[in-house]
Design a protein around this motif. Structure first.
Motif, PDB file in Angstrom:
ATOM      1  N   LEU A   1      59.662  49.603  27.402  1.00  0.00           N
ATOM      2  CA  LEU A   1      61.033  50.007  27.142  1.00  0.00           C
ATOM      3  C   LEU A   1      61.565  49.374  25.862  1.00  0.00           C
ATOM      4  O   LEU A   1      60.964  48.468  25.308  1.00  0.00           O
ATOM      5  CB  LEU A   1      61.917  49.622  28.330  1.00  0.00           C
ATOM      6  N   GLY A   2      62.680  49.858  25.414  1.00  0.00           N
ATOM      7  CA  GLY A   2      63.340  49.272  24.256  1.00  0.00           C
ATOM      8  C   GLY A   2      63.051  50.019  22.977  1.00  0.00           C
ATOM      9  O   GLY A   2      62.357  51.027  22.938  1.00  0.00           O
ATOM     10  N   CYS A   3      63.606  49.466  21.912  1.00  0.00           N
ATOM     11  CA  CYS A   3      63.555  50.104  20.601  1.00  0.00           C
ATOM     12  C   CYS A   3      62.358  49.623  19.797  1.00  0.00           C
ATOM     13  O   CYS A   3      62.496  48.856  18.843  1.00  0.00           O
ATOM     14  CB  CYS A   3      64.845  49.831  19.845  1.00  0.00           C
ATOM     15  N   VAL A   4      61.203  50.057  20.193  1.00  0.00           N
ATOM     16  CA  VAL A   4      59.980  49.785  19.443  1.00  0.00           C
ATOM     17  C   VAL A   4      59.268  51.107  19.240  1.00  0.00           C
ATOM     18  O   VAL A   4      59.393  52.022  20.045  1.00  0.00           O
ATOM     19  CB  VAL A   4      59.046  48.775  20.151  1.00  0.00           C
ATOM     20  N   SER A   5      58.520  51.224  18.165  1.00  0.00           N
ATOM     21  CA  SER A   5      57.774  52.450  17.916  1.00  0.00           C
ATOM     22  C   SER A   5      56.411  52.415  18.574  1.00  0.00           C
ATOM     23  O   SER A   5      55.992  53.377  19.208  1.00  0.00           O
ATOM     24  CB  SER A   5      57.597  52.671  16.410  1.00  0.00           C
ATOM     25  N   TRP A   6      55.702  51.309  18.417  1.00  0.00           N
ATOM     26  CA  TRP A   6      54.329  51.204  18.919  1.00  0.00           C
ATOM     27  C   TRP A   6      54.306  50.549  20.289  1.00  0.00           C
ATOM     28  O   TRP A   6      54.858  49.469  20.477  1.00  0.00           O
ATOM     29  CB  TRP A   6      53.473  50.385  17.963  1.00  0.00           C
ATOM     30  N   VAL A   7      53.656  51.220  21.240  1.00  0.00           N
ATOM     31  CA  VAL A   7      53.535  50.697  22.599  1.00  0.00           C
ATOM     32  C   VAL A   7      52.052  50.470  22.883  1.00  0.00           C
ATOM     33  O   VAL A   7      51.265  51.426  22.890  1.00  0.00           O
ATOM     34  CB  VAL A   7      54.117  51.696  23.633  1.00  0.00           C
ATOM     35  N   PRO A   8      51.658  49.191  23.095  1.00  0.00           N
ATOM     36  CA  PRO A   8      50.262  48.947  23.448  1.00  0.00           C
ATOM     37  C   PRO A   8      49.995  49.437  24.864  1.00  0.00           C
ATOM     38  O   PRO A   8      50.836  49.303  25.748  1.00  0.00           O
ATOM     39  CB  PRO A   8      50.118  47.432  23.334  1.00  0.00           C
ATOM     40  N   LEU A   9      48.832  50.011  25.063  1.00  0.00           N
ATOM     41  CA  LEU A   9      48.453  50.539  26.368  1.00  0.00           C
ATOM     42  C   LEU A   9      47.179  49.860  26.839  1.00  0.00           C
ATOM     43  O   LEU A   9      46.368  49.412  26.036  1.00  0.00           O
ATOM     44  CB  LEU A   9      48.199  52.050  26.283  1.00  0.00           C
ATOM     45  N   ASP A  10      47.005  49.827  28.142  1.00  0.00           N
ATOM     46  CA  ASP A  10      45.735  49.372  28.688  1.00  0.00           C
ATOM     47  C   ASP A  10      44.709  50.454  28.403  1.00  0.00           C
ATOM     48  O   ASP A  10      44.988  51.425  27.712  1.00  0.00           O
ATOM     49  CB  ASP A  10      45.868  49.117  30.194  1.00  0.00           C
ATOM     50  N   ASP A  11      43.565  50.332  28.960  1.00  0.00           N
ATOM     51  CA  ASP A  11      42.513  51.315  28.723  1.00  0.00           C
ATOM     52  C   ASP A  11      43.034  52.724  28.939  1.00  0.00           C
ATOM     53  O   ASP A  11      43.674  53.016  29.943  1.00  0.00           O
ATOM     54  CB  ASP A  11      41.339  51.072  29.669  1.00  0.00           C
ATOM     55  N   THR A  12      42.784  53.565  27.975  1.00  0.00           N
ATOM     56  CA  THR A  12      43.166  54.968  28.098  1.00  0.00           C
ATOM     57  C   THR A  12      41.909  55.815  28.006  1.00  0.00           C
ATOM     58  O   THR A  12      40.934  55.424  27.362  1.00  0.00           O
ATOM     59  CB  THR A  12      44.146  55.382  26.980  1.00  0.00           C
ATOM     60  N   PRO A  13      41.909  56.955  28.656  1.00  0.00           N
ATOM     61  CA  PRO A  13      40.714  57.805  28.620  1.00  0.00           C
ATOM     62  C   PRO A  13      40.499  58.399  27.238  1.00  0.00           C
ATOM     63  O   PRO A  13      41.419  58.488  26.431  1.00  0.00           O
ATOM     64  CB  PRO A  13      41.044  58.900  29.639  1.00  0.00           C
ATOM     65  N   LYS A  14      39.284  58.823  27.000  1.00  0.00           N
ATOM     66  CA  LYS A  14      39.009  59.540  25.753  1.00  0.00           C
ATOM     67  C   LYS A  14      39.787  60.849  25.770  1.00  0.00           C
ATOM     68  O   LYS A  14      39.937  61.480  26.803  1.00  0.00           O
ATOM     69  CB  LYS A  14      37.514  59.828  25.618  1.00  0.00           C
ATOM     70  N   ALA A  15      40.288  61.211  24.619  1.00  0.00           N
ATOM     71  CA  ALA A  15      41.085  62.431  24.513  1.00  0.00           C
ATOM     72  C   ALA A  15      40.181  63.651  24.421  1.00  0.00           C
ATOM     73  O   ALA A  15      39.260  63.690  23.610  1.00  0.00           O
ATOM     74  CB  ALA A  15      41.989  62.364  23.295  1.00  0.00           C
ATOM     75  N   HIS A  16      40.442  64.590  25.273  1.00  0.00           N
ATOM     76  CA  HIS A  16      39.755  65.877  25.225  1.00  0.00           C
ATOM     77  C   HIS A  16      40.835  66.935  25.255  1.00  0.00           C
ATOM     78  O   HIS A  16      41.829  66.789  25.943  1.00  0.00           O
ATOM     79  CB  HIS A  16      38.833  66.063  26.425  1.00  0.00           C
ATOM     80  N   GLY A  17      40.635  67.970  24.536  1.00  0.00           N
ATOM     81  CA  GLY A  17      41.621  69.032  24.555  1.00  0.00           C
ATOM     82  C   GLY A  17      41.533  69.861  23.299  1.00  0.00           C
ATOM     83  O   GLY A  17      40.598  69.747  22.510  1.00  0.00           O
ATOM     84  N   GLU A  18      42.549  70.674  23.125  1.00  0.00           N
ATOM     85  CA  GLU A  18      42.575  71.637  22.032  1.00  0.00           C
ATOM     86  C   GLU A  18      43.482  71.155  20.913  1.00  0.00           C
ATOM     87  O   GLU A  18      44.595  70.684  21.150  1.00  0.00           O
ATOM     88  CB  GLU A  18      43.111  72.965  22.588  1.00  0.00           C
ATOM     89  N   ARG A  19      42.991  71.269  19.678  1.00  0.00           N
ATOM     90  CA  ARG A  19      43.815  70.939  18.526  1.00  0.00           C
ATOM     91  C   ARG A  19      44.916  71.977  18.369  1.00  0.00           C
ATOM     92  O   ARG A  19      44.699  73.168  18.563  1.00  0.00           O
ATOM     93  CB  ARG A  19      42.981  70.892  17.253  1.00  0.00           C
ATOM     94  N   VAL A  20      46.086  71.508  17.978  1.00  0.00           N
ATOM     95  CA  VAL A  20      47.239  72.395  17.822  1.00  0.00           C
ATOM     96  C   VAL A  20      47.125  73.212  16.539  1.00  0.00           C
ATOM     97  O   VAL A  20      47.522  74.374  16.510  1.00  0.00           O
ATOM     98  CB  VAL A  20      48.540  71.565  17.866  1.00  0.00           C
ATOM     99  N   ARG A  21      46.588  72.609  15.477  1.00  0.00           N
ATOM    100  CA  ARG A  21      46.398  73.309  14.197  1.00  0.00           C
ATOM    101  C   ARG A  21      44.977  73.124  13.717  1.00  0.00           C
ATOM    102  O   ARG A  21      44.347  72.106  13.974  1.00  0.00           O
ATOM    103  CB  ARG A  21      47.346  72.756  13.129  1.00  0.00           C
ATOM    104  N   THR A  22      44.485  74.106  12.995  1.00  0.00           N
ATOM    105  CA  THR A  22      43.125  74.025  12.450  1.00  0.00           C
ATOM    106  C   THR A  22      43.100  73.085  11.247  1.00  0.00           C
ATOM    107  O   THR A  22      44.142  72.773  10.656  1.00  0.00           O
ATOM    108  CB  THR A  22      42.633  75.411  11.983  1.00  0.00           C
ATOM    109  N   ASP A  23      41.899  72.674  10.864  1.00  0.00           N
ATOM    110  CA  ASP A  23      41.750  71.842   9.666  1.00  0.00           C
ATOM    111  C   ASP A  23      42.279  72.565   8.437  1.00  0.00           C
ATOM    112  O   ASP A  23      42.918  71.955   7.581  1.00  0.00           O
ATOM    113  CB  ASP A  23      40.279  71.453   9.463  1.00  0.00           C
ATOM    114  N   ALA A  24      42.032  73.850   8.350  1.00  0.00           N
ATOM    115  CA  ALA A  24      42.503  74.629   7.197  1.00  0.00           C
ATOM    116  C   ALA A  24      44.034  74.664   7.153  1.00  0.00           C
ATOM    117  O   ALA A  24      44.636  74.548   6.075  1.00  0.00           O
ATOM    118  CB  ALA A  24      41.942  76.044   7.243  1.00  0.00           C
ATOM    119  N   GLU A  25      44.674  74.827   8.298  1.00  0.00           N
ATOM    120  CA  GLU A  25      46.140  74.829   8.347  1.00  0.00           C
ATOM    121  C   GLU A  25      46.706  73.473   7.931  1.00  0.00           C
ATOM    122  O   GLU A  25      47.684  73.405   7.183  1.00  0.00           O
ATOM    123  CB  GLU A  25      46.628  75.188   9.751  1.00  0.00           C
ATOM    124  N   LEU A  26      46.074  72.400   8.406  1.00  0.00           N
ATOM    125  CA  LEU A  26      46.537  71.066   8.026  1.00  0.00           C
ATOM    126  C   LEU A  26      46.342  70.812   6.533  1.00  0.00           C
ATOM    127  O   LEU A  26      47.209  70.225   5.882  1.00  0.00           O
ATOM    128  CB  LEU A  26      45.810  69.986   8.826  1.00  0.00           C
TER     129      LEU A  26
END
Length: 185
Positions: free
Chosen positions: A145-170
């Motif tokens: 909580l509070g006014c910080v931008s970066w929040v440290p997390l415990d172990d998080t799973p590897k991210a799997h999923g779909e990219r929102v934009r293609t490399d060409a769009e970026l």
């Protein structure tokens, strides 16, 4: 890719990133980060939608429909991974304002952030967003909580999923930002 940090950003902006409407964030910091303000400490992070300090008057009108009340107070849903594609430190207000239509904040918000704490600059972050195949639901702890931008997390799973934009769009968006930031004259 896995990460152990999350970046807090207004819920409406996270939703705009997830929709692919934007891939650019303008950040200043000065919200109890370091003496110098927000720094791009991590190149890969989970997006942490926050409702704290979200200001409807600082969003461009087309993003107002993305505003909503906190659907589950006390629980944060991390929907996506963001990877920094490019970063620009902008020290000219007109250059910052030239990016207005490429992100969700209105001109008044950009100007306020630019001049925050009498330090005229901000960071523009072009991010590659990947939706998590299963959003991560966490109970908010006092450390989150509070006014910080970066929040440290415990172990998080590897991210799997779909990219929102293609490399060409970026890359096209990167080139457009470069064009808008180029000195004229």
């Amino acid at each position: 890719m896995s990460t152990s940090y999350a970046l807090k950003e207004w819920d409406a902006q996270v939703r705009a990133l997830l929709s692919g409407e934007v891939s650019l964030l303008l950040r200043k910091g000065g919200i109890m980060e370091t003496h110098d303000g927000f720094e791009v400490e991590h190149r890969s992070f989970l997006l942490y939608p926050t409702f704290l300090h979200q200001n409807p008057q600082e969003l461009r009108s087309e993003f107002a429909p993305l505003l909503r009340p906190d659907p589950k107070p006390g629980v944060v849903t991390l929907p996506a991974l963001a990877e920094v594609h490019s970063v620009w430190k902008i020290e000219d207000l007109q250059q910052a304002l030239a990016l207005q239509e490429l992100q969700a904040l209105n001109a008044a918000a950009i100007e306020r952030r630019f001049h925050y704490r009498g330090r005229p600059w901000l960071h523009a972050l072009l991010v590659r967003v990947t939706r998590l195949s299963a959003p991560l639901h966490l109970t908010e702890t006092p450390e989150m909580l509070g006014c910080v931008s970066w929040v440290p997390l415990d172990d998080t799973p590897k991210a799997h999923g779909e990219r929102v934009r293609t490399d060409a769009e970026l890359q096209a968006l990167h080139d457009e930002i470069e064009r808008r930031l180029a000195p004229h004259g």
